[in-house]
Motif scaffolding. Sequence first.
Motif, PDB file in Angstrom:
ATOM      1  N   TYR A   1       0.839  -1.198   0.000  1.00 15.89           N
ATOM      2  CA  TYR A   1       0.000   0.000   0.000  1.00 15.89           C
ATOM      3  C   TYR A   1       0.873   1.246   0.000  1.00 15.89           C
ATOM      4  N   PRO A   2       0.338   2.358  -0.536  1.00 15.31           N
ATOM      5  CA  PRO A   2       1.132   3.598  -0.587  1.00 15.31           C
ATOM      6  C   PRO A   2       1.403   4.140   0.803  1.00 15.31           C
ATOM      7  N   SER A   3       2.497   4.886   0.917  1.00 14.72           N
ATOM      8  CA  SER A   3       2.899   5.434   2.211  1.00 14.72           C
ATOM      9  C   SER A   3       2.070   6.647   2.614  1.00 14.72           C
TER      10      SER A   3
ATOM     11  N   PRO B   1      -1.799   0.913   7.199  1.00 14.49           N
ATOM     12  CA  PRO B   1      -2.057  -0.527   7.379  1.00 14.49           C
ATOM     13  C   PRO B   1      -0.933  -1.247   8.119  1.00 14.49           C
ATOM     14  N   ALA B   2       0.332  -0.919   7.781  1.00 13.77           N
ATOM     15  CA  ALA B   2       1.462  -1.556   8.468  1.00 13.77           C
ATOM     16  C   ALA B   2       1.535  -1.103   9.923  1.00 13.77           C
TER      17      ALA B   2
ATOM     18  N   GLY C   1      -6.068  -0.229  10.294  1.00 10.49           N
ATOM     19  CA  GLY C   1      -5.204   0.699   9.576  1.00 10.49           C
ATOM     20  C   GLY C   1      -5.718   0.976   8.176  1.00 10.49           C
ATOM     21  N   CYS C   2      -6.203  -0.074   7.507  1.00  7.60           N
ATOM     22  CA  CYS C   2      -6.793   0.123   6.170  1.00  7.60           C
ATOM     23  C   CYS C   2      -8.021   1.015   6.243  1.00  7.60           C
ATOM     24  N   LEU C   3      -8.843   0.812   7.275  1.00 10.71           N
ATOM     25  CA  LEU C   3     -10.037   1.637   7.437  1.00 10.71           C
ATOM     26  C   LEU C   3      -9.651   3.085   7.678  1.00 10.71           C
TER      27      LEU C   3
ATOM     28  N   LEU D   1      -8.561   2.598   2.639  1.00  8.64           N
ATOM     29  CA  LEU D   1      -8.139   1.621   1.636  1.00  8.64           C
ATOM     30  C   LEU D   1      -8.961   0.351   1.746  1.00  8.64           C
ATOM     31  N   ARG D   2      -9.212  -0.255   0.608  1.00  9.80           N
ATOM     32  CA  ARG D   2      -9.841  -1.573   0.591  1.00  9.80           C
ATOM     33  C   ARG D   2      -8.733  -2.608   0.726  1.00  9.80           C
TER      34      ARG D   2
END
Length: 291
Positions: free
Chosen positions: A230-232, A241-242, A282-284, A288-289
């Motif tokens: 995923y993009p930073s 997300p990380a 983190g995605c939420l 991001l999906r």
Amino acid sequence: MRSKLQVLVMLSFLVAVQLIALAITPAISATDSRVFEDPGSIYNPLFYVLLILIFTAALLLAMRLIGEWLISRFIQISIAITIFFVISAFVPLWPALLSTLAVMLLLHYYPEWYILDAFGILICAGVSSLLGLSMAVLPVIILLAVLAVYDAISVYKTRHMISLAEGAIRMKVPLLFIVPKSRDYSFRRRNVDAIHQGGGTGERERGAYFLGLGDAIIPTILVVSASWSYPSGGLPGPNLPALGAMLGSYAGFLILMTIARGRPQAGLPFLNSGVILGFLAGCLAAGLRPF
């Protein structure tokens, strides 16, 4: 208070593994070395789990039929190959070989707990980075879910993972993090209390707390995979997300330590659940999906 300090020390090992894994990921990525050719294949985790099952069965059988000395040599060779692979991502061939030899000699002749802990942090970071670069997020989550179930079965039902851990302690192979309970503790000269378990003799180490290297490696795979998938977002450090995966793994670890109370526990159900939920959070937060 002392037990809380030891929990924080073990947590610091997990934090260090993840931070170092993220730091060395660009260098390992530049080598184009991957465990799997197709990072997005959902067959990757199934192949990995199959290898774990075969390897575990072979170790248990060999410990019963051949003897622990041969298992110790095999593990040492495997560790040497892993060390060389990680070091060779940063230095040329001959310095990597000499460095690997120096590390193996140190581990063989002076297997003190702080040497094993320092080695464990570095090797966990290298292995996590390599595996995280070799699998996309969805295969990693499948792998984590399967391994969480397997870990629970192997600790609470078949108990063969406990036998493997006790064997690693007897052979002094660097497969565990060690946190002493007292200042005068020495892993090289440890006192082991023999106990009787199910018709066989086992050993329980009472002078330290132990944490398997796999409990640091497996959740960190998702951290690394999320960091490159995923993009930073233009911010320094790991993406959301990380970062969520990292924080989730810490929460899972603290819950594990809360219920452990000195008894052997399966770590991956807690750690993997935490890292997956943290990743999804983190995605939420990043909008991001995940899949």
